[in-house]
Design an enzyme around this catalytic site. Structure first.
Site, short mmCIF file in Angstrom:
data_model
loop_
_atom_site.label_atom_id
_atom_site.label_comp_id
_atom_site.label_asym_id
_atom_site.label_seq_id
_atom_site.Cartn_x
_atom_site.Cartn_y
_atom_site.Cartn_z
CE1 TYR A 120 4.15 9.79 10.14
CE2 TYR A 120 6.27 10.08 11.52
CZ TYR A 120 5.58 9.30 10.33
OH TYR A 120 6.31 8.53 9.55
CB THR B 52 -0.73 -0.01 1.34
OG1 THR B 52 -0.15 0.00 2.33
CG2 THR B 52 -1.75 -1.28 1.29
CB THR C 266 2.34 6.37 -6.06
OG1 THR C 266 2.16 7.04 -4.85
CG2 THR C 266 1.20 5.29 -6.40
CB SER C 267 6.12 8.40 -4.00
OG SER C 267 5.35 8.71 -2.76
N GLY C 268 8.56 6.75 -2.77
CA GLY C 268 9.32 6.91 -1.74
C GLY C 268 9.47 5.32 -1.19
CB ILE C 269 9.49 3.80 1.93
CG1 ILE C 269 10.84 4.38 2.61
CG2 ILE C 269 9.65 2.12 2.42
CD1 ILE C 269 10.35 4.58 4.11
#
Length: 250
Positions: free
Chosen positions: A151, A13, A16-19
């Site tokens: 966060y 999940t 689309t980017s990063g990790i």
């Protein structure tokens, strides 16, 4: 080194980017059937092209249960079971105590806690016995960080999920582990730090606090996820693996 994912069915999940993108590509490079999610169709299409291999993009926000249902409905169109779930989708913004809005609280918990919970729970009927679940937590859950209390609290909850779910799933021999990255060079991090020169200066400062002397690359986190998901980690269960260059060990 390969980890034996050829022909396996993998969910990533927030891919689309990063990790998430780096991890999805690493699984795809090993021959896995990879299903990724993303909220924006344009970014999803670009990620599918970049990842290559046997990858399917499913548009959705994992904070919305209907979108999670659509993900698994898509999987079932071609596969009867899932081998790996990497619950990665999430995010956060700075908000110091005194300036935390209800919207900030709700959106962060929906994305990072509710989304992870129901991504995993709704996968259970499809997860094969002996499957692997990896949750994306964060090293900020282990120490105070200014203006990141909400966060950080969500990531502490994610880490707690791993401890508890391994017990709930022990009869099915499904392992649940958490990976906790440190500062990682992603587009999302650059945006969080204000972009441009400001982001560069912030990362340079943070590099000085990390024993390894630099921030992580997404591919380094991806390799840790593949290890935890693989049979190479067959006796590793319920752990939090810090991938932060040693930052939380000092």
């Amino acid at each position: 080194m390969t980890y034996g994912f050829d022909g396996k069915v993998v969910i990533v999940t927030g891919g689309t980017s990063g990790i998430g993108l780096a991890t999805a590509k690493a699984f795809a490079d090993e021959g896995a059937f990879v299903f990724i999610t993303g909220r924006r169709q344009e970014a999803l299409d670009a990620a599918v092209t970049r990842i290559g291999g046997k990858v399917t993009g499913v548009r959705g926000d994992m904070g919305h249960l209907d979108d999670i249902d659509r993900l698994y409905d898509t999987v079932q169109q071609t596969h009867n079971q899932i081998d790996v779930v990497f619950a990665n989708a999430g995010g956060g913004e700075f908000a110091p105590l005194g300036a935390i809005s209800e919207e900030h609280y709700q959106s962060t918990f929906d994305s990072n806690v509710k989304g992870v919970l129901f991504t995993v729970q709704k996968a259970l009927p499809l997860l094969r016995d002996g499957a692997s679940i990896v949750l994306n937590a964060s090293n900020v859950s282990a120490a105070g960080t200014p203006a990141l209390s909400v966060y950080s609290a969500t990531k502490a909850a994610v880490r707690s999920f791993a401890r508890n779910w391994m017990l709930d799933l022990k009869d099915r021999h499904i392992r649940v582990n958490a990976v906790s990255p440190g500062v990682t060079d992603t587009a999302g991090l650059n945006q969080l730090f204000g972009g441009g020169e400001q982001a560069k200066e912030t990362k340079t400062y943070l590099s000085g606090l990390i024993p390894s002397g630099r921030v992580a690359q997404p591919e380094e986190i991806a390799r840790s996820v593949l290890f935890l998901a693989s049979d190479e980690a067959s006796f590793i269960n319920g752990i939090e693996l810090y991938v932060d260059g040693g930052q939380k060990q000092i």
